[in-house]
Design a protein around this motif. Sequence first.
Motif, short mmCIF file in Angstrom:
data_model
loop_
_atom_site.label_atom_id
_atom_site.label_comp_id
_atom_site.label_asym_id
_atom_site.label_seq_id
_atom_site.Cartn_x
_atom_site.Cartn_y
_atom_site.Cartn_z
N LEU A 187 22.08 16.92 -24.88
CA LEU A 187 21.79 16.76 -26.30
C LEU A 187 20.42 16.12 -26.55
O LEU A 187 19.73 16.49 -27.49
N VAL A 188 20.03 15.18 -25.69
CA VAL A 188 18.71 14.57 -25.84
C VAL A 188 17.61 15.60 -25.60
O VAL A 188 16.59 15.63 -26.32
N LEU A 189 17.79 16.47 -24.61
CA LEU A 189 16.80 17.53 -24.36
C LEU A 189 16.72 18.49 -25.54
O LEU A 189 15.62 18.92 -25.93
N VAL A 190 17.87 18.82 -26.12
CA VAL A 190 17.87 19.68 -27.32
C VAL A 190 17.19 18.95 -28.47
O VAL A 190 16.43 19.56 -29.25
N MET A 191 17.43 17.66 -28.60
CA MET A 191 16.79 16.86 -29.64
C MET A 191 15.27 16.87 -29.47
O MET A 191 14.52 17.04 -30.45
N MET A 192 14.79 16.71 -28.24
CA MET A 192 13.35 16.75 -27.98
C MET A 192 12.76 18.11 -28.31
O MET A 192 11.71 18.22 -28.94
#
Length: 341
Positions: A187-192
């Motif tokens: 999810l953090v990678l998608v957020m970035m």
Amino acid sequence: MSLDPIYYAISWILLRWHSLWDAIGIPDDRVIGTNWAWILAIIFLVVTLRIILFPVFVKQIKSQRAMQALQPKVKALQEKHKGDRETLQKEMMELYRTEKANPLMGCLPMFLQIPVFFGLFHVLQHLKPGLSDENKQLYGWPLEQFNSAFQAHLFNVPISAKFGSSAEQLAALGADGTTVKILAAVLVLVMMATTFLTQRQMILKTGWAEDPQQLMIQRLMLYGIPFTLLFSGALFPIGVVIYWVTNNLFTLAQQQWVLRKFPPPQMANKGGTSARPAAGTKTSGGPKSPVQPARTGGLFGRKAEAEPVSPVVDTKALAPKPGAKPVNPKKGARPANKPKG
């Protein structure tokens, strides 16, 4: 200054949406390891806030266009008052006042969302075990809905868990550390990625600035903010990351609509003409536009195919010279006006 009014407002919106999905028939029990009523409540919290902020977003776009149009005048003032910073600031403020342009308007939507972000962060952090019934009912939460939200999961990961949760915190939530870290990292990678794309979309449509300071700000927004999320994202609860990703996706769609509705000056002419001079023509020695023409090709910057250019034929060079004999006349052809023999 207390942020309690923001905590109450965020809680109220979440509870109203959860009650709506519950009334529609979306179960509170897990389906595919997910309590969809609470996930949808977070998603539609974003929708609610973006609808409220939509007029501000439109003003942001118009303010950015006004600032672009003023760049030639700003550059002229910088040249005129070079070395006199105080006079330059006064002249620029007078220019902004006269032209009704506000440099801070471009950042206003982001500033308005910061309290909401921290409010949701605090509310989700509050969903933890061991609280008394009195503390559970803070910010207007009924006991039943607090206990339901505390047990809410996304793919078997509690929405109050985070990548950096300690072993004790995960044990209290009844969560598996490996599953939490895998889902949080994805999810953090998608957020970035979505944060990068929202900034890239705007720059592709409005163009890179030639002013060094504005160019530095554009690069900071494009690369700096997504990079910082690689580290700060480990501190965000899963529910906050869901909020951020949903907000980015909503922003992408909203920006696309607004940019089509209010296209930049270099995109406003749909008839195929361009501000660039045609090949082979001379250009004047005047100053360049402060903003480079926007690249076409959509969100990922793919270049559009070049349009075919018709060759220019020099009719004077092909015309026969006076007194020249015809070249390679056809055999058997009878000359015109020749009397029959």
